[in-house]
Design a protein around this motif. Structure first.
Motif, PDB file in Angstrom:
ATOM      1  N   THR A   1      20.245 -18.347  10.760  1.00  0.00           N
ATOM      2  CA  THR A   1      19.637 -19.148  11.652  1.00  0.00           C
ATOM      3  C   THR A   1      18.728 -19.967  11.007  1.00  0.00           C
ATOM      4  O   THR A   1      18.481 -21.111  11.271  1.00  0.00           O
ATOM      5  CB  THR A   1      18.876 -18.291  12.851  1.00  0.00           C
ATOM      6  OG1 THR A   1      20.136 -17.475  13.323  1.00  0.00           O
ATOM      7  CG2 THR A   1      18.496 -19.306  13.967  1.00  0.00           C
TER       8      THR A   1
ATOM      9  N   TYR B   1      20.391 -22.360   8.143  1.00  0.00           N
ATOM     10  CA  TYR B   1      22.074 -22.926   8.420  1.00  0.00           C
ATOM     11  C   TYR B   1      21.859 -24.278   8.144  1.00  0.00           C
ATOM     12  O   TYR B   1      23.257 -24.612   7.543  1.00  0.00           O
ATOM     13  CB  TYR B   1      22.275 -22.542   9.850  1.00  0.00           C
ATOM     14  CG  TYR B   1      23.818 -22.758  10.162  1.00  0.00           C
ATOM     15  CD1 TYR B   1      24.640 -21.862   9.685  1.00  0.00           C
ATOM     16  CD2 TYR B   1      24.018 -24.067  10.451  1.00  0.00           C
ATOM     17  CE1 TYR B   1      26.120 -22.210  10.048  1.00  0.00           C
ATOM     18  CE2 TYR B   1      25.408 -24.431  11.041  1.00  0.00           C
ATOM     19  CZ  TYR B   1      26.481 -23.506  10.465  1.00  0.00           C
ATOM     20  OH  TYR B   1      27.899 -23.601  10.576  1.00  0.00           O
ATOM     21  N   PRO B   2      21.004 -25.301   8.253  1.00  0.00           N
ATOM     22  CA  PRO B   2      21.023 -26.475   8.001  1.00  0.00           C
ATOM     23  C   PRO B   2      21.468 -26.758   6.346  1.00  0.00           C
ATOM     24  O   PRO B   2      22.381 -27.630   6.315  1.00  0.00           O
ATOM     25  CB  PRO B   2      19.692 -27.060   8.229  1.00  0.00           C
ATOM     26  CG  PRO B   2      19.212 -26.076   9.434  1.00  0.00           C
ATOM     27  CD  PRO B   2      19.638 -24.905   9.073  1.00  0.00           C
TER      28      PRO B   2
ATOM     29  N   LYS C   1      21.242 -31.927  15.890  1.00  0.00           N
ATOM     30  CA  LYS C   1      22.259 -30.920  16.367  1.00  0.00           C
ATOM     31  C   LYS C   1      23.478 -30.793  15.456  1.00  0.00           C
ATOM     32  O   LYS C   1      23.955 -29.646  15.260  1.00  0.00           O
ATOM     33  CB  LYS C   1      22.954 -31.458  17.785  1.00  0.00           C
ATOM     34  CG  LYS C   1      22.112 -31.099  18.933  1.00  0.00           C
ATOM     35  CD  LYS C   1      22.758 -31.618  20.192  1.00  0.00           C
ATOM     36  CE  LYS C   1      23.815 -30.761  20.532  1.00  0.00           C
ATOM     37  NZ  LYS C   1      24.422 -31.409  21.866  1.00  0.00           N
TER      38      LYS C   1
ATOM     39  N   TYR D   1      23.484 -27.669  12.792  1.00  0.00           N
ATOM     40  CA  TYR D   1      24.062 -26.373  13.412  1.00  0.00           C
ATOM     41  C   TYR D   1      25.310 -26.404  13.697  1.00  0.00           C
ATOM     42  O   TYR D   1      25.725 -25.560  14.733  1.00  0.00           O
ATOM     43  CB  TYR D   1      23.117 -26.083  14.485  1.00  0.00           C
ATOM     44  CG  TYR D   1      21.820 -25.255  13.899  1.00  0.00           C
ATOM     45  CD1 TYR D   1      21.469 -23.938  13.647  1.00  0.00           C
ATOM     46  CD2 TYR D   1      20.646 -26.333  13.650  1.00  0.00           C
ATOM     47  CE1 TYR D   1      20.653 -23.446  13.004  1.00  0.00           C
ATOM     48  CE2 TYR D   1      19.403 -25.719  13.122  1.00  0.00           C
ATOM     49  CZ  TYR D   1      19.514 -24.333  12.885  1.00  0.00           C
ATOM     50  OH  TYR D   1      18.412 -23.831  12.289  1.00  0.00           O
ATOM     51  N   LYS D   2      26.312 -27.620  13.471  1.00  0.00           N
ATOM     52  CA  LYS D   2      27.635 -27.553  13.673  1.00  0.00           C
ATOM     53  C   LYS D   2      28.312 -26.204  13.130  1.00  0.00           C
ATOM     54  O   LYS D   2      27.957 -25.980  11.913  1.00  0.00           O
ATOM     55  CB  LYS D   2      28.213 -28.701  13.315  1.00  0.00           C
ATOM     56  CG  LYS D   2      27.943 -30.016  14.074  1.00  0.00           C
ATOM     57  CD  LYS D   2      28.703 -31.283  13.937  1.00  0.00           C
ATOM     58  CE  LYS D   2      28.379 -32.271  15.035  1.00  0.00           C
ATOM     59  NZ  LYS D   2      28.906 -33.535  14.597  1.00  0.00           N
TER      60      LYS D   2
ATOM     61  N   TYR E   1      27.697 -23.212  13.884  1.00  0.00           N
ATOM     62  CA  TYR E   1      26.821 -22.031  13.735  1.00  0.00           C
ATOM     63  C   TYR E   1      27.375 -20.681  14.677  1.00  0.00           C
ATOM     64  O   TYR E   1      27.336 -19.887  14.077  1.00  0.00           O
ATOM     65  CB  TYR E   1      25.549 -22.558  14.361  1.00  0.00           C
ATOM     66  CG  TYR E   1      24.612 -21.342  14.644  1.00  0.00           C
ATOM     67  CD1 TYR E   1      23.846 -20.961  13.636  1.00  0.00           C
ATOM     68  CD2 TYR E   1      24.274 -20.913  16.067  1.00  0.00           C
ATOM     69  CE1 TYR E   1      22.955 -19.976  13.668  1.00  0.00           C
ATOM     70  CE2 TYR E   1      23.167 -19.825  16.092  1.00  0.00           C
ATOM     71  CZ  TYR E   1      22.825 -19.312  15.156  1.00  0.00           C
ATOM     72  OH  TYR E   1      21.709 -18.627  15.501  1.00  0.00           O
TER      73      TYR E   1
ATOM     74  N   ARG F   1      34.295 -22.518  10.900  1.00  0.00           N
ATOM     75  CA  ARG F   1      32.968 -23.030  10.858  1.00  0.00           C
ATOM     76  C   ARG F   1      32.880 -24.295   9.631  1.00  0.00           C
ATOM     77  O   ARG F   1      32.150 -25.456   9.904  1.00  0.00           O
ATOM     78  CB  ARG F   1      32.057 -21.913   9.971  1.00  0.00           C
ATOM     79  CG  ARG F   1      30.766 -22.273   9.634  1.00  0.00           C
ATOM     80  CD  ARG F   1      30.328 -21.189   8.591  1.00  0.00           C
ATOM     81  NE  ARG F   1      30.977 -21.125   7.278  1.00  0.00           N
ATOM     82  CZ  ARG F   1      30.820 -20.429   6.281  1.00  0.00           C
ATOM     83  NH1 ARG F   1      30.050 -19.314   6.375  1.00  0.00           N
ATOM     84  NH2 ARG F   1      31.550 -20.554   5.326  1.00  0.00           N
TER      85      ARG F   1
ATOM     86  N   GLN G   1      31.803 -27.943  10.522  1.00  0.00           N
ATOM     87  CA  GLN G   1      30.683 -28.690   9.584  1.00  0.00           C
ATOM     88  C   GLN G   1      31.099 -30.110   9.131  1.00  0.00           C
ATOM     89  O   GLN G   1      30.196 -30.888   8.839  1.00  0.00           O
ATOM     90  CB  GLN G   1      30.296 -27.824   8.680  1.00  0.00           C
ATOM     91  CG  GLN G   1      29.458 -26.593   9.063  1.00  0.00           C
ATOM     92  CD  GLN G   1      29.151 -25.592   7.629  1.00  0.00           C
ATOM     93  OE1 GLN G   1      29.864 -25.557   7.022  1.00  0.00           O
ATOM     94  NE2 GLN G   1      28.464 -24.585   7.761  1.00  0.00           N
TER      95      GLN G   1
END
Length: 475
Positions: free
Chosen positions: A303, A306-307, A340, A343-344, A346, A409, A413
């Motif tokens: 979390t 994640y970026p 946002k 956090y694609k 995530y 994922r 992203q």
């Protein structure tokens, strides 16, 4: 042979003169060329001739520890000093295991001591360890048996003796879903834990850099390969080299290495807290509690960092001139897509932690038990090759189970940076892939992913062991 060796080295009561005489006799036996020094080859041959069971690299490690003047040989003073210091450490270890202080170590005490280290083993596994040291068949260990077994084994404390069956996550295969390492209270208080984490982080950095071209190929195939656009391994590398030259094979590696340190630190700290919250008994962590704590710690670390995962995917897939670096990439994503975007993907990433960690742990435990039940006749130590094999196979099985989620994922992203790409949520993307590419569409890029496992594990293990040596972590 046991009686011969026992008479030669060990008596229940020895004064300083007896000890000196014992060391003198032993030194004379080992110094076969009578030059007043024992070298590695003499040490190996002598221990083998006397039937003393020592580890594969034990002679070299004894030499490294005892050779004070670094002349590749032990004179009598160095030899006796090494044995005296080593016996002191073994005595302390024996006392820490002997919970009821009766001069004997039994099955329950071995189980209890390992449980204190967060290693819950069955009665049968404890029995195997006990049998590998017990010489007289009493199913208890006295001081003489303990000392004889470990005197020429460089292991100096309980943590080192049982370390080989601890599921270590130092084998970096490029994915960040594994459960964190366990550390004993002693390792935490002495600061040894941060050295181990630092060694692991360095191993991961070198390993990821060494296998970066295959990792980039995996991401490239996950995003661009389809039924209508089949990308082969050779064809993919040709495209990359044509578009950006040789150095383009390492695109995205900088941030992939950079995120190791914060992720490792956050995961470790969160794991310690979750263990305290979830453990039913203070100081003891059962396997399912360890799994839950590890999964939650992984989720916490993911979390926070994640970026960086999103940026890694974008930088890996970038065309020449698209971004000038990490900060430029972050700035452009923020400007065009908002916060946002970082956090694609995530949700599938978070869900992927559970099958990966669960299967990794389960397969490792099964392989360990299988080895112990079949081969642990003389020792509970399986050796490096078996341990690396078990760790690699369990991690690979975990990857295989979580791979479709990793693919989803990565596509989520990447999709905003691809021209004409639909911005699909997870469920619709799964449906689209299954409809257009079938079930195996969820495994695009699995070949380069598997190809990098063995080199990644090998590199990380070699670098980790070298770093442990440089940082002064005793093996």
């Amino acid at each position: 042979m046991y009686q011969v060796v026992r008479k030669l080295f060990f008596t229940d009561c020895r004064c300083a003169e007896d000890a000196s005489k014992t060391y003198d006799d032993l030194f004379a036996k080992l110094d076969t060329n009578k030059d007043g020094k024992v070298d590695v080859s003499e040490l190996k041959a002598g221990l083998a001739a006397m039937g003393i069971n020592s580890g594969k690299d034990a002679a070299q490690e004894i030499m490294s520890s005892g050779d004070e003047d670094k002349d590749d040989g032990l004179d009598f003073i160095e030899f006796s000093n090494y044995l005296k210091e080593h016996e002191k450490k073994l005595r302390l270890t024996f006392k820490s295991l002997d919970k009821n202080d009766d001069g004997q170590i039994d099955l329950m005490e071995i189980q209890q001591s390992l449980a204190d280290l967060g290693l819950n083993i069955s009665k049968e596994e404890a029995q195997k360890i006990l049998q590998s040291i017990d010489v007289d068949g009493t199913m208890t260990l006295d001081w003489n048996e303990w000392r004889e077994h470990f005197l020429f084994n460089p292991a100096t404390d309980l943590q080192e003796i049982i370390r080989f069956w601890k599921h270590s996550t130092v084998l970096d295969i490029g994915d960040s879903l594994s459960i964190p390492d366990e550390f004993t209270e002693e390792e935490k208080t002495t600061g040894m834990w941060w050295k181990q984490l630092s060694a692991g982080a360095m191993a991961g950095a070198v390993s990821r850099t060494g296998t970066a071209p295959l990792d980039r190929m995996k991401v490239f195939m996950q995003v661009h390969s389809s039924k209508s656009n089949q990308i082969s391994l050779v064809g993919g590398f040709k495209q990359m080299l044509k578009e950006g030259g040789l150095m383009s094979l390492w695109r995205g590696n900088g941030i992939n290495v950079l995120k190791i340190a914060p992720e490792t630190a956050i995961k470790f700290m969160a794991y310690e807290q979750f263990k305290k919250l979830l453990s039913s008994e203070p100081g003891k962590v059962k396997t399912h509690e360890r799994f839950m704590a590890g999964s939650l710690a992984g989720a916490t670390a993911q979390t926070v960092i994640y970026p960086m995962e999103v940026m890694k995917t974008r930088l890996t897939l970038r065309k020449t001139g698209q971004y000038s670096g990490m900060f430029d990439c972050a700035k452009k994503i923020l400007k065009r897509e908002g916060v946002k975007a970082f956090y694609k993907g995530y949700i599938p990433n978070l869900i992927g932690i559970i099958p990966y960690a669960g299967i990794d742990l389960a397969v490792y435990e099964s392989l360990k038990n299988l080895w112990l039940s079949r081969y642990a006749k003389d020792s509970a130590n399986p050796g490096v090759v078996v341990l690396l094999g078990c760790g690699t196979l369990s991690s690979t099985c975990g990857q295989l189970a979580s791979y479709p989620l990793a693919l989803i994922r990565t596509r989520m992203q990447a999709q905003a940076s691809l021209e004409g790409s639909e911005q699909l949520p997870m469920n619709l993307m799964v449906k689209k892939i299954l409809k257009n590419e079938g079930f195996f569409g969820l495994y695009r890029g699995i070949l380069p992913n598997f190809m990098k496992v063995i080199p990644a594990v090998s590199i990380s293990y070699v670098v980790y062991e070298h770093m442990r040596s440089e940082l002064g972590i005793q093996k």
